[in-house]
Design an enzyme around this catalytic site. Sequence first.
Site, short mmCIF file in Angstrom:
data_model
loop_
_atom_site.label_atom_id
_atom_site.label_comp_id
_atom_site.label_asym_id
_atom_site.label_seq_id
_atom_site.Cartn_x
_atom_site.Cartn_y
_atom_site.Cartn_z
N HIS A 98 0.85 -1.19 0.00
CA HIS A 98 0.00 0.00 0.00
C HIS A 98 0.88 1.23 0.00
CE1 HIS A 98 -3.03 2.95 1.30
NE2 HIS A 98 -3.92 2.10 0.85
N ASP A 112 -8.03 -4.20 -0.58
CA ASP A 112 -8.53 -4.50 -1.92
C ASP A 112 -8.39 -5.98 -2.27
OD1 ASP A 112 -9.05 -1.72 -2.57
OD2 ASP A 112 -6.88 -1.48 -2.65
#
Length: 429
Positions: A306, A364
């Site tokens: 991320h 995600d």
Amino acid sequence: MADKTATLNLGGKDIDLPILTPTKGPDCLDIRKLYAQGDVFTFDPGFTSTAACDSTITYIDGDKGELWYRGYPIEQLAAKSSYLEVCYLLLYGELPDAAQMADFDTRVTRHTMVHEQMHKFFSGFRRDAHPMATMVGVVGAMSAFYPDSTDINDPMQREIASIRLIAKLPTIAAMAYKYSVGQPFNYPDNELDYASNFLNMCFSVPAEKYKVDPALARAMDLIFTLHADHEQNASTSTVRLAGSSGANPFACIAAGIACLWGPAHGGANQAALEMLQEIGSVDRIPEYIGKAKDKDDPFRLMGFGHRVYKNFDPRAKVMKETADEVLGILGIEKNETLKVAKELERIALEDDYFVEKKLYPNVDFYSGIILSAMGFPTSMFTPIFALSRTVGWISQWKEMIADPQGKIGRPRQLYVGADRRDYVEKSKR
């Protein structure tokens, strides 16, 4: 707030820069007067080392893997709260008492219907239009349907616009989905909670009844909660930048939706699911792990790592448990895609390559699996992200409007183009 300074020596001239100390996080150098005093700009592509505002809404510690909404850890809110309660918290700064929550719930519920003429607005889009395309257009057009809540200088109009956006985005997203699959629109049902109402608008049809599974509604509510806000990301910064010009709230949120549409931002869960489906089976994982480690191979493992979190994404822990539960409820716990996801997760947590680079699964990685299991096509993943994030955008927009330090956003640049030159007539070129 500024109790110490740093001194910059520029061409023999000392410039004192105040150091601002936040509640949490790194100190910030206040460079607002740097250009006036030193005739220089700072250069920070992507603004990765620049704080463009101060905020009381969301805090992230990427190294520790922490995410707080108004000081409350996301794990606690995911376990004990609901999305609408989180909406109240983000909007007003505190958790509501029973009476405040009942009032807020009623206000949102009573605004879920959209203007009837908006139904006709959808027919102007091609039948195969991406749901995000219709979302951007319809939300941007809300100022034409609700002109009585566009005066940003009126606190009451700002409040009404905020409630309208939170209430109507699920309806608009569901309409975008129904339009994309050629089914009739469903009106909201005030007897249902926020998440159940959204699922009902998406999946019920006139020909047969649809009963929302409470566990699936809870999973949907969790997805909304985990995506409600995430500090100054690209779409939130877009909303703030648009709002700094004095644009109406509906235009600002439409700008945020347009930014979220980018595959590097809101489309990440779709990309992660498509990658898992491409891998297809557990026995093919070593092949793709090899491709991911090969610097000369363009393949990248989506849903890992991320931009902010250098540790495990705290939202991913909640999402993993929810994925197991949802797939179990739907009787597809042996789903091959989830098998691939779990094995990839195991490798990412044990393989030296992933551990050294801190490439942990993010939110995600799992959210796409859950949405797919519920029956949503990949084209709806980002619209669902958008309706989840709407309350965060609104909270950030309202904070920006009320900020006495606020001014129109105007980033500077490092010009590297041609030096001054004179125009040459065509005959002499």
